[in-house]
Design an enzyme around this catalytic site. Structure first.
Site, PDB file in Angstrom:
ATOM      1  N   ASP A  30      -8.195   4.321  10.745  1.00 43.46           N
ATOM      2  CA  ASP A  30      -7.728   4.939  11.906  1.00 43.46           C
ATOM      3  C   ASP A  30      -8.118   6.067  12.362  1.00 43.46           C
ATOM      4  O   ASP A  30      -7.658   7.238  12.212  1.00 43.46           O
ATOM      5  CB  ASP A  30      -6.199   5.277  10.969  1.00 43.46           C
ATOM      6  CG  ASP A  30      -5.337   6.047  12.035  1.00 43.46           C
ATOM      7  OD1 ASP A  30      -5.071   5.283  13.051  1.00 43.46           O
ATOM      8  OD2 ASP A  30      -4.655   6.970  11.383  1.00 43.46           O
ATOM      9  N   GLU A  45      -8.831   3.765   0.586  1.00 43.87           N
ATOM     10  CA  GLU A  45      -8.158   2.606   0.723  1.00 43.87           C
ATOM     11  C   GLU A  45      -8.611   1.391   0.773  1.00 43.87           C
ATOM     12  O   GLU A  45      -8.331   0.679   1.984  1.00 43.87           O
ATOM     13  CB  GLU A  45      -7.169   2.804   1.825  1.00 43.87           C
ATOM     14  CG  GLU A  45      -6.345   4.329   1.633  1.00 43.87           C
ATOM     15  CD  GLU A  45      -5.141   4.355   2.614  1.00 43.87           C
ATOM     16  OE1 GLU A  45      -5.058   3.590   3.591  1.00 43.87           O
ATOM     17  OE2 GLU A  45      -4.485   5.343   2.656  1.00 43.87           O
ATOM     18  N   TYR A  89       2.443   7.704   1.734  1.00 40.16           N
ATOM     19  CA  TYR A  89       3.405   8.009   2.892  1.00 40.16           C
ATOM     20  C   TYR A  89       4.841   7.694   2.930  1.00 40.16           C
ATOM     21  O   TYR A  89       5.620   6.987   3.667  1.00 40.16           O
ATOM     22  CB  TYR A  89       2.629   7.300   4.277  1.00 40.16           C
ATOM     23  CG  TYR A  89       1.515   8.128   4.511  1.00 40.16           C
ATOM     24  CD1 TYR A  89       1.199   9.151   5.323  1.00 40.16           C
ATOM     25  CD2 TYR A  89       0.180   7.810   3.987  1.00 40.16           C
ATOM     26  CE1 TYR A  89       0.258   9.869   5.539  1.00 40.16           C
ATOM     27  CE2 TYR A  89      -1.135   8.150   4.275  1.00 40.16           C
ATOM     28  CZ  TYR A  89      -1.070   9.513   5.054  1.00 40.16           C
ATOM     29  OH  TYR A  89      -2.297  10.049   5.587  1.00 40.16           O
ATOM     30  N   GLU A 145      -3.711  12.387  -0.018  1.00 38.47           N
ATOM     31  CA  GLU A 145      -3.295  12.400   1.479  1.00 38.47           C
ATOM     32  C   GLU A 145      -1.699  12.289   1.276  1.00 38.47           C
ATOM     33  O   GLU A 145      -1.111  11.565   0.560  1.00 38.47           O
ATOM     34  CB  GLU A 145      -3.424  11.105   2.455  1.00 38.47           C
ATOM     35  CG  GLU A 145      -4.972  11.036   2.773  1.00 38.47           C
ATOM     36  CD  GLU A 145      -5.390   9.685   3.691  1.00 38.47           C
ATOM     37  OE1 GLU A 145      -4.544   9.254   4.434  1.00 38.47           O
ATOM     38  OE2 GLU A 145      -6.293   9.306   3.804  1.00 38.47           O
TER      39      GLU A 145
HETATM   40  C1  GCB Z   1      -4.158   6.795   5.824  1.00 35.71           C
HETATM   41  C2  GCB Z   1      -5.831   6.762   6.029  1.00 35.71           C
HETATM   42  C3  GCB Z   1      -5.918   7.450   7.118  1.00 35.71           C
HETATM   43  C4  GCB Z   1      -4.905   7.588   8.110  1.00 35.71           C
HETATM   44  C5  GCB Z   1      -3.674   7.897   7.770  1.00 35.71           C
HETATM   45  C6  GCB Z   1      -2.387   7.609   8.882  1.00 35.71           C
HETATM   46  O1  GCB Z   1      -3.763   6.206   4.605  1.00 35.71           O
HETATM   47  O2  GCB Z   1      -6.422   6.909   4.762  1.00 35.71           O
HETATM   48  O3  GCB Z   1      -7.254   7.384   7.716  1.00 35.71           O
HETATM   49  O4  GCB Z   1      -5.266   8.370   9.532  1.00 35.71           O
HETATM   50  O5  GCB Z   1      -3.371   7.034   6.621  1.00 35.71           O
HETATM   51  O6  GCB Z   1      -2.081   8.676   9.329  1.00 35.71           O
HETATM   52  O7  GCB Z   1      -1.951   6.440   8.997  1.00 35.71           O
END
Ligand code: GCB
Length: 612
Positions: free
Chosen positions: A185, A429, A482, A518
């Site tokens: 991403d 990931e 997330y 994250e």
């Molecule tokens: C993740 C990735 C990261 C993305 C982020 C997102 O898990 O490791 O590279 O930018 O989520 O914002 O989706």
């Protein structure tokens, strides 16, 4: 095993550095088979003689420099060229080695000097170099013409991986249409991203230095090993100096242990009133042959510190260290991933303003210049290799694994001596629940530990704890999640239960310390809603705060860190879920704070006072 130590080029009484940054001639090879440059041997003549050229700054990504959309999204070979006058004394003195070095170029590079190939390199984030002494001596009166062809194509065997997909339905796509699929991403910026240099060493030279540090009571221990190239025997003098230039230890052997009484340890930012203390290790070499004497001097900054991991803690100098910091990108307007000093210094000022003590080099090795700043400022680094987006089962194959091992060789070779680097991350990931992941990560992590037995190794997972196949091999579990963003969007109330379960499951199964590597939410600066809705500054705040409440319960147990996603907004490929890039920054791409930056700032300074 790699050829040469590739120490960072530093000036000294025996070494000169000449930067080749600035404007280069440039052309993208847009021919139908993307291969005209090789068919017509563009490297043989001046690039301007084989077709039109434009001016391209180095270092910088080429993508955002022009108004041409095909160059922004270009896939294939681009050609860079410039001429340089090599100082006459470098040429006339046969005892001088001249080396051409590229800090990084994304992704695959081939380098010619005066039409002759001198090296090629795979990988977009690590340096490569070639000795060009004999070449430039052949025609000493002419300027030296440097040609670098760079190809950004990603395949299943590159790191990061990607695939090229041809669209053959001529009712829907124009002739020759293809796309580069990627599984990560961030925008696949390309070009010469870091400085290009010429530097000299004497013919007999210090090729590599390895230091490992430790301490006992008040005595620092610096175990070192110096490799010399160009002579069978050489006399060495190794001197360790403190910040004031006073010699604190010295030795004459190519390897040994230096003892430093009343050692000043290297401490992380906010953990000590004098963080980032660096000694200087001066290696002075003298080699005498029948005809001449060679002298080389190389000075390496050395921070004396230890790193250890227990079941529940991360220890720096035997004191518990809690990572409160950020994930970053090398990314900014116009220059893309090009190294830029104003940006680097601004980012460090923001990191310190936040009270962050650490960052992860998501998702590739950052410039050495950045790690040197981390050393000096005491910013702790999780050093990640470009193993991001290993999602396709074919990327677990032998060719991919072999390349991944080489990338770790190159990464450890480059970064082994940085006190700021406390852990290696071999991937982000990956599809670590797939069956081949077990062998893949077992091999990769074992290999990395064999290269460096002093640092823990991890990779970052978003797999389910019960199905992840690589976690048995890591020292620290790093988890991305997330909640109430990609899952249960809009439902902040799920965070306490889901995040608690995440920690308890992982710890219950592995009994290893955990970093939340994250977490975050997109926020468009200036977008407001109360009650909070996704994409507003209020939602980003509320989401972070719910995570923080859980961190505060678990951090007294086995959670050893929290790294926000992301330090700043950054560019991505175009997609329906990205509004001119990823907006999970707590700063905008221009490095202005969103509301969340103030929440983090308050929290990080509080954590620093509690744990520091
Ligand atoms: C993740 C990735 C990261 C993305 C982020 C997102 O898990 O490791 O590279 O930018 O989520 O914002 O989706």
């Amino acid at each position: 095993p790699l050829d040469g130590g590739m120490l960072f080029p530093r000036e000294s009484s025996s070494r000169e550095v000449k930067e080749l940054n600035g404007l280069w001639d440039f052309r993208a090879d847009g021919s139908p088979n993307r291969n005209e440059g090789f068919e017509k041997a563009w490297y043989k003549r001046r690039l301007a003689e084989t077709g039109p050229v434009i001016e391209m700054p180095v270092p910088a990504s080429y993508n955002d420099i022009t108004q041409d959309p095909t160059l922004r999204d270009f896939i294939g070979w681009v050609w860079y060229e410039r001429e340089v006058f090599v100082p006459a004394r470098w040429i006339s003195d046969e005892g001088t080695r001249v080396v051409l070095r590229v800090g990084s170029a994304h992704y695959y590079s081939i380098v010619w000097v005066n039409g002759e190939k001198v090296t090629e390199h795979e990988g977009g984030h690590l340096p490569f170099e070639a000795e060009i002494s004999s070449l430039i001596r052949r025609d000493p009166m002419k300027p030296c013409r440097i040609t670098i062809a760079v190809n950004n194509t990603l395949t299943l065997e590159t790191l990061p991986p990607g695939t090229i997909q041809y669209m053959n339905d001529r009712t829907r796509y124009p002739d020759g249409f293809f796309v580069q699929n990627i599984y990560f991403d961030f925008f696949n910026y390309a070009g010469i991203h870091r400085p290009v240099l010429l530097y000299t060493t004497p013919k007999v030279y210090v090729d590599d230095i390895i230091v490992e540090t430790n301490f006992m009571d008040n005595t620092g221990l610096v175990r070192y090993k110096v490799s010399v190239q160009g002579a069978a025997t050489a006399t060495l003098k190794v001197t360790l100096m403190d910040k004031d230039g006073h010699c604190v230890a010295s030795a004459n052997a190519p390897s040994g242990v230096l003892k430093v009484v009343d050692v000043k340890l290297w401490w992380p930012y906010l953990m000590h009133e004098n963080p980032g203390y660096l000694y200087s290790m001066e290696v002075h070499l003298i080699a005498v042959s029948e005809s001449s004497t060679y002298e080389d001097v190389y000075t390496l900054p050395v921070g004396i510190r230890t790193v250890n991991v227990t079941k529940t803690q991360f220890l720096v100098n035997n004191k518990p260290f809690y990572f409160h910091g950020v994930n970053k990108h090398e990314d900014s307007d116009i220059r893309g991933k090009g190294l830029d000093w104003p940006l680097i210094v601004k980012d460090f000022n923001l990191i310190k303003w936040l009270g962050a003590n650490s960052f992860r080099t998501s998702h590739y090795p950052y410039a050495e210049e950045i790690l040197q700043m981390c050393d000096r400022h005491g910013i702790v680094v999780i050093d990640e290799c470009p193993g991001v987006g290993i999602k396709d089962i074919r990327s677990f194959g032998n060719a991919s694994l072999s390349h991944h091992l080489v990338v770790m060789d190159e990464l450890v070779r480059r970064d082994k001596n940085h006190p700021s680097v406390v852990m290696w991350s071999v991937a982000n990931e990956p599809a670590s629940e797939m069956p081949p992941a077990e062998f893949y990560f077992k091999t990769l992590i074992k290999h990395t530990k064999a290269l460096d037995h002093t640092r823990p190794v991890t990779y970052i997972t978003d797999s389910n704890y019960a199905r992840d196949k690589g976690a048995p091999f890591v020292d620290v579990v790093c988890v991305n999640s997330y909640f109430s963003w990609y899952h249960d969007p809009g439902h902040l109330e799920v965070i306490p239960i889901q995040l608690n379960a995440q920690f308890e499951n992982w710890y219950g199964k592995y009994k290893k310390p955990i970093i939340q590597s994250e977490y975050g939410a997109d926020a468009l600066p200036g977008l407001h809603m109360d009650p909070p809705m996704m994409f507003t500054e209020e939602y980003q705040n509320a989401l972070l705060q719910s995570y923080h409440d859980v961190f505060d319960q678990k951090r007294k147990q086995y959670v050893i860190g929290e790294l926000i996603w992301n330090f700043a907004d950054f560019m991505t490929a175009q997609a329906i879920h990205r509004v001119v890039g990823n907006k999970k920054g707590i700063f905008t791409r221009q490095r202005q704070p969103k509301a969340a930056a103030f929440i983090l700032r308050k929290r990080y300074w509080r954590l620093a006072n509690e744990t520091g």
